[in-house]
Design an enzyme around this catalytic site. Structure first.
Site, PDB file in Angstrom:
ATOM      1  N   LYS A 433       0.800  -1.292  -0.099  1.00  0.00           N
ATOM      2  CA  LYS A 433       0.098   0.085   0.160  1.00  0.00           C
ATOM      3  C   LYS A 433       0.911   1.187  -0.104  1.00  0.00           C
ATOM      4  CE  LYS A 433      -1.916  -1.189   3.634  1.00  0.00           C
ATOM      5  NZ  LYS A 433      -2.928  -1.440   5.038  1.00  0.00           N
ATOM      6  N   THR A 465      -6.756   9.571   9.433  1.00  0.00           N
ATOM      7  CA  THR A 465      -6.330   8.124   8.878  1.00  0.00           C
ATOM      8  C   THR A 465      -6.266   7.297   9.796  1.00  0.00           C
ATOM      9  OG1 THR A 465      -4.138   8.638   8.876  1.00  0.00           O
ATOM     10  CG2 THR A 465      -5.172   9.112   7.081  1.00  0.00           C
ATOM     11  N   GLY A 467      -7.103   3.770  11.596  1.00  0.00           N
ATOM     12  CA  GLY A 467      -8.115   2.663  11.235  1.00  0.00           C
ATOM     13  C   GLY A 467      -7.838   2.345   9.623  1.00  0.00           C
ATOM     14  N   THR A 468      -7.161   3.095   8.883  1.00  0.00           N
ATOM     15  CA  THR A 468      -7.126   2.902   7.211  1.00  0.00           C
ATOM     16  C   THR A 468      -6.732   1.516   7.025  1.00  0.00           C
ATOM     17  OG1 THR A 468      -5.990   5.026   7.408  1.00  0.00           O
ATOM     18  CG2 THR A 468      -6.556   4.013   5.237  1.00  0.00           C
ATOM     19  N   GLY A 469      -5.838   1.060   7.504  1.00  0.00           N
ATOM     20  CA  GLY A 469      -5.425  -0.389   7.129  1.00  0.00           C
ATOM     21  C   GLY A 469      -6.435  -1.415   7.445  1.00  0.00           C
ATOM     22  N   CYS A 470      -7.032  -1.183   8.775  1.00  0.00           N
ATOM     23  CA  CYS A 470      -7.938  -2.288   9.381  1.00  0.00           C
ATOM     24  C   CYS A 470      -9.224  -2.085   8.211  1.00  0.00           C
ATOM     25  CB  CYS A 470      -8.566  -1.672  10.554  1.00  0.00           C
ATOM     26  SG  CYS A 470      -7.267  -1.757  11.962  1.00  0.00           S
TER      27      CYS A 470
END
Ligand SMILES: Cc1ncc(COP(=O)(O)OP(=O)(O)O)c(N)n1
Ligand SMILES: Cc1ncsc1CCOP(=O)(O)O
Ligand SMILES: [Mg+2]
Length: 521
Positions: A433, A465, A467-470
């Site tokens: 990412k 941002t 919690g973007t990955g979750c």
């Protein structure tokens, strides 16, 4: 999003005495007043057909009609639908006005689109006059349409264009024999109208019709109550009190694919299990969860972390698979070697598939979320089981270090090389990412066989941002659970997260969360 607090009438509507009306028909009388007279006369179904009104006026009239039906104590027995205007029905339902559905014609909204927009609780009636109309209606997915409207029984000035013109160029009205042939082509109840007057009811009641619908016979009458009663009584004299059957489709239970989040809680709701659940729900699956640790956390940082025992983790996984087996799994923050081993053992024992691993190592706030010694267990036990892993650039760098690679993922070429090294080492697909890069939000999918696919994203200048990955990994898992290919699952997940970031939600004093229900606002 629709907020309709009433019970569905799909399995209880009564087509026998169906009155259609609007401001063009009532000879200057108030439409809601005429509805009240029709109800007194025994009307069992009401349709608002306002051909020249805009949405706002239709919704206002619908509010008045619904209030009259309620006031007459018939809200549970008399269904009320709007002709043509799915948009008006939606708006009325959103405002809490009891509009039970729509009636659409062959030239109006597509029935599947109307069903999708209105949801499973609304009545969708469809005009069908010809054998082809009947066959098309029957070929729709079960539960799309609830009843059919056929006609005209006679040519009518209320709707001159409804007459059926045959291949021979001759105009045809509907008779009992033609209706019998149409009826044989469908399992749906049929209400018949078009020029119907009281004198027609004995013939209609002796036919395959499940009810009559009229406009002028009631709306143009000096006494709409008496006119309705005459029609109702004439039908009852032949048919008695028998009502049509309801299509079984309306009663079908729904089912949803399930997806599982195995991760840790974030008390602020912006990341971890809470956000995985919100994301999965927003992406159309039933969310389940296995908690590995509890964090005391907000947008500023993590102040406490407490792990669950390996036994508690395995027990949760077993409980999930023993009943509502998920079609996909997302693994997020599992802080310790013992926890990771428990997750791997639990998933192996239950033959889990479609596993997306978000190798969570550091929170956006900078807090460390995994013990250093656990990284090796994460990569050796969970990566080989994974369909996909989703490292961001800092996590990619850590993973490259663990496999002894000196590749630098600083540009697109480097990201591809890094993805390939990791994919080949662990035997899973890798989504590297680029969101932590400066210029763009482009991610690259690299498969162990060396194939790559770029997902180009709009970089949104949103500082929030958390919690973007979750969110991305659980949206991908949700999409896999729905049966999407990996490429589609990633592309759709990126669309979802981009939409969420665009809302610019402002919560908390640190790097805040975003709105996971943005598309329902
Ligand atoms: C009960 C019922 N049946 C048929 C119609 C006609 O619908 P449609 O063909 O879309 O024509 P319009 O009424 O929209 O002019 C109906 N409205 N109700
Ligand atoms: C809406 C509609 N659809 C087919 S005929 C018709 C109009 C029926 O009106 P009337 O009962 O006045 O003939
Ligand atoms: Mg129509």
């Amino acid at each position: 999003m629709e907020m309709f607090p009433y019970a569905s009438m799909r399995d209880s509507f009564d087509l026998r005495s169906y009155v259609v009306l609007g401001p063009d028909d009532t000879k200057g009388r108030d439409v809601a007043d005429v509805v009240r007279y029709a109800l007194h006369g025994g009307a069992s179904f009401i349709q608002l057909r306002a051909k020249h009104a805009d949405v706002r006026d239709i919704v206002a009239m619908a509010a008045d009609i619904a209030a009259v039906i309620e006031d007459e104590g018939k809200a549970d027995t008399v269904a009320f639908v709007i002709d043509d205007r799915v948009d008006a029905a939606l708006e009325a339902r959103h405002k809490g006005i009891k509009v039970d559905g729509v009636h659409i014609g062959q030239d109006d909204n597509d029935p599947q689109e109307a069903r999708r927009l209105l949801g499973r609780d609304a009545i969708v009636g469809l005009s069908a006059k010809t054998p082809d109309d009947m066959r098309r209606a029957e070929a729709l997915p079960q539960g799309t349409v609830d009843y059919l409207g056929a006609g005209p029984w006679h040519e009518t000035s209320t709707k001159p264009d409804c007459i059926v013109v045959g291949d021979d160029g001759v105009k045809h009205t509907l008779d009992a024999a033609t209706l019998h042939a149409l009826h044989a082509l469908t399992t749906l109840p049929i209400v018949v109208g078009g020029g119907v007057k009281a004198a027609d009811i004995p013939d209609l009641a002796a036919s395959d019709a499940d009810g009559w619908f009229v406009v002028s016979a009631v709306t143009a009458a000096d006494d709409p109550e008496a006119a309705t009663r005459e029609l109702v009584d004439a039908w009852q004299a032949v048919r008695g009190d028998t009502m049509h059957d309801h299509p079984a489709a309306a009663l079908l239970p729904t089912t949803l694919p399930a997806a599982l989040s195995i991760a840790s809680t974030d008390s602020s709701g912006g990341a971890g299990v809470p956000v995985d659940i919100k994301t999965m729900m927003a992406n159309g699956v039933f969310a389940e969860c296995v908690i590995c640790a509890i964090t005391a956390q907000n947008t500023k940082g993590v102040t406490h972390l407490e792990e669950l025992s390996p036994q508690a983790i395995v027990k949760q996984i077993d409980a999930v698979y023993d009943d509502i087996a998920p079609a996909a799994v997302k693994i997020g923050m599992v802080p310790s070697i013992e926890g990771i081993n428990a997750v791997a053992d639990g998933l192996q024992a239950n033959k889990a598939t479609n596993i997306v691993v978000d190798p969570v190592m550091v929170a956006t706030s900078g807090a460390k979320l995994i013990n250093d010694d656990a990284i090796a267990t994460l990569t050796s036990r969970l990566f080989p089981m994974a369909t996909l892993i989703t490292p961001n650039l800092p996590e990619t760098r850590v993973l490259l270090e663990t496999i002894g690679s000196s590749i630098d993922p600083q540009d697109e070429d480097g990201m591809e090389q890094a993805g390939l090294a990791i994919a080949q080492h662990f035997g899973c697909s890798v989504l590297v990412k680029g969101g932590h890069g400066l210029a763009d939000a482009n991610d690259v999918l690299v498969n162990a066989d060396g194939t790559t696919q770029w997902f180009r994203g709009e970089r949104i200048n949103n500082p929030n941002t958390h919690g973007t990955g979750c969110t991305l990994s659980s949206a991908i898992a949700a999409n896999l659970a729905k049966g999407q290919t990996l490429v589609d699952a990633i592309a759709n997940a990126k669309r979802y997260i981009t939409g969420a970031l665009r809302q610019m939600l402002e919560l908390g004093t640190g790097s805040g969360p975003f709105d996971h229900a943005w598309m329902w606002r």
